[in-house]
Design a protein around this motif. Structure first.
Motif, PDB file in Angstrom:
ATOM      1  N   LYS A   6     -19.555  33.762  26.542  1.00  0.00           N
ATOM      2  CA  LYS A   6     -18.802  33.016  25.535  1.00  0.00           C
ATOM      3  C   LYS A   6     -17.686  33.883  24.980  1.00  0.00           C
ATOM      4  O   LYS A   6     -17.858  35.065  24.760  1.00  0.00           O
ATOM      5  CB  LYS A   6     -19.731  32.577  24.413  1.00  0.00           C
ATOM      6  CG  LYS A   6     -20.806  31.640  24.893  1.00  0.00           C
ATOM      7  CD  LYS A   6     -21.737  31.248  23.789  1.00  0.00           C
ATOM      8  CE  LYS A   6     -22.824  30.347  24.361  1.00  0.00           C
ATOM      9  NZ  LYS A   6     -23.750  29.907  23.350  1.00  0.00           N
ATOM     10  N   LEU A   7     -16.530  33.250  24.744  1.00  0.00           N
ATOM     11  CA  LEU A   7     -15.374  33.917  24.163  1.00  0.00           C
ATOM     12  C   LEU A   7     -15.010  33.187  22.884  1.00  0.00           C
ATOM     13  O   LEU A   7     -14.821  31.967  22.896  1.00  0.00           O
ATOM     14  CB  LEU A   7     -14.190  33.890  25.142  1.00  0.00           C
ATOM     15  CG  LEU A   7     -12.861  34.429  24.630  1.00  0.00           C
ATOM     16  CD1 LEU A   7     -12.962  35.929  24.381  1.00  0.00           C
ATOM     17  CD2 LEU A   7     -11.760  34.141  25.621  1.00  0.00           C
ATOM     18  N   ILE A   9     -12.297  32.934  19.764  1.00  0.00           N
ATOM     19  CA  ILE A   9     -10.956  33.294  19.303  1.00  0.00           C
ATOM     20  C   ILE A   9     -10.826  32.805  17.871  1.00  0.00           C
ATOM     21  O   ILE A   9     -11.060  31.635  17.587  1.00  0.00           O
ATOM     22  CB  ILE A   9      -9.873  32.678  20.208  1.00  0.00           C
ATOM     23  CG1 ILE A   9     -10.026  33.227  21.621  1.00  0.00           C
ATOM     24  CG2 ILE A   9      -8.487  32.963  19.656  1.00  0.00           C
ATOM     25  CD1 ILE A   9      -9.119  32.608  22.634  1.00  0.00           C
ATOM     26  N   SER A  20      -6.336  30.681  23.626  1.00  0.00           N
ATOM     27  CA  SER A  20      -7.527  29.929  24.020  1.00  0.00           C
ATOM     28  C   SER A  20      -7.246  29.023  25.218  1.00  0.00           C
ATOM     29  O   SER A  20      -8.079  28.896  26.111  1.00  0.00           O
ATOM     30  CB  SER A  20      -8.073  29.117  22.847  1.00  0.00           C
ATOM     31  OG  SER A  20      -7.127  28.193  22.379  1.00  0.00           O
ATOM     32  N   SER A  23      -6.934  31.340  28.262  1.00  0.00           N
ATOM     33  CA  SER A  23      -8.254  31.874  28.614  1.00  0.00           C
ATOM     34  C   SER A  23      -9.056  30.859  29.403  1.00  0.00           C
ATOM     35  O   SER A  23      -9.725  31.203  30.374  1.00  0.00           O
ATOM     36  CB  SER A  23      -9.037  32.251  27.358  1.00  0.00           C
ATOM     37  OG  SER A  23      -8.358  33.197  26.610  1.00  0.00           O
ATOM     38  N   LYS A  24      -9.005  29.604  28.985  1.00  0.00           N
ATOM     39  CA  LYS A  24      -9.744  28.554  29.685  1.00  0.00           C
ATOM     40  C   LYS A  24      -9.180  28.319  31.092  1.00  0.00           C
ATOM     41  O   LYS A  24      -9.920  28.035  32.024  1.00  0.00           O
ATOM     42  CB  LYS A  24      -9.712  27.265  28.859  1.00  0.00           C
ATOM     43  CG  LYS A  24     -10.686  26.230  29.320  1.00  0.00           C
ATOM     44  CD  LYS A  24     -12.114  26.759  29.225  1.00  0.00           C
ATOM     45  CE  LYS A  24     -13.091  25.722  29.695  1.00  0.00           C
ATOM     46  NZ  LYS A  24     -14.430  26.262  29.850  1.00  0.00           N
ATOM     47  N   GLU A  31     -17.186  29.895  28.345  1.00  0.00           N
ATOM     48  CA  GLU A  31     -17.108  28.940  27.239  1.00  0.00           C
ATOM     49  C   GLU A  31     -16.182  29.510  26.153  1.00  0.00           C
ATOM     50  O   GLU A  31     -16.458  30.578  25.604  1.00  0.00           O
ATOM     51  CB  GLU A  31     -18.493  28.701  26.657  1.00  0.00           C
ATOM     52  CG  GLU A  31     -18.511  27.681  25.551  1.00  0.00           C
ATOM     53  CD  GLU A  31     -19.906  27.460  24.999  1.00  0.00           C
ATOM     54  OE1 GLU A  31     -19.996  27.103  23.819  1.00  0.00           O
ATOM     55  OE2 GLU A  31     -20.878  27.651  25.742  1.00  0.00           O
ATOM     56  N   VAL A  32     -15.077  28.816  25.860  1.00  0.00           N
ATOM     57  CA  VAL A  32     -14.089  29.284  24.889  1.00  0.00           C
ATOM     58  C   VAL A  32     -14.222  28.468  23.596  1.00  0.00           C
ATOM     59  O   VAL A  32     -14.205  27.244  23.623  1.00  0.00           O
ATOM     60  CB  VAL A  32     -12.650  29.147  25.447  1.00  0.00           C
ATOM     61  CG1 VAL A  32     -11.626  29.607  24.423  1.00  0.00           C
ATOM     62  CG2 VAL A  32     -12.501  29.929  26.728  1.00  0.00           C
ATOM     63  N   THR A  33     -14.369  29.171  22.467  1.00  0.00           N
ATOM     64  CA  THR A  33     -14.459  28.539  21.153  1.00  0.00           C
ATOM     65  C   THR A  33     -13.329  29.065  20.289  1.00  0.00           C
ATOM     66  O   THR A  33     -13.088  30.264  20.236  1.00  0.00           O
ATOM     67  CB  THR A  33     -15.813  28.865  20.483  1.00  0.00           C
ATOM     68  OG1 THR A  33     -16.866  28.450  21.336  1.00  0.00           O
ATOM     69  CG2 THR A  33     -15.936  28.161  19.148  1.00  0.00           C
ATOM     70  N   ASN A  34     -12.633  28.143  19.603  1.00  0.00           N
ATOM     71  CA  ASN A  34     -11.529  28.521  18.731  1.00  0.00           C
ATOM     72  C   ASN A  34     -11.916  28.191  17.295  1.00  0.00           C
ATOM     73  O   ASN A  34     -12.228  27.046  16.983  1.00  0.00           O
ATOM     74  CB  ASN A  34     -10.260  27.767  19.132  1.00  0.00           C
ATOM     75  CG  ASN A  34      -9.031  28.390  18.533  1.00  0.00           C
ATOM     76  OD1 ASN A  34      -9.069  28.942  17.460  1.00  0.00           O
ATOM     77  ND2 ASN A  34      -7.933  28.295  19.244  1.00  0.00           N
TER      78      ASN A  34
END
Length: 44
Positions: A6-7, A9, A20, A23-24, A31-34
């Protein structure tokens, strides 16, 4: 990064939003979360 990691930001202004999205695109298996500030928090 490895698949399933998981990333997170923090921030969407400036470079947070583009970071973000990029990155995706570059790491679709991550899994990218902003996290960003909201004046009015609405749960949907």
């Amino acid at each position: 990064m490895k698949a399933g990691e998981k990333l997170v930001i923090i921030g969407c202004g400036g470079v947070g939003g583009p970071a973000s999205v990029l990155s995706k695109k570059l790491m679709p298996e991550v899994e990218v979360t902003n996290i960003r500030e909201e004046k009015h928090f609405i749960v949907r």
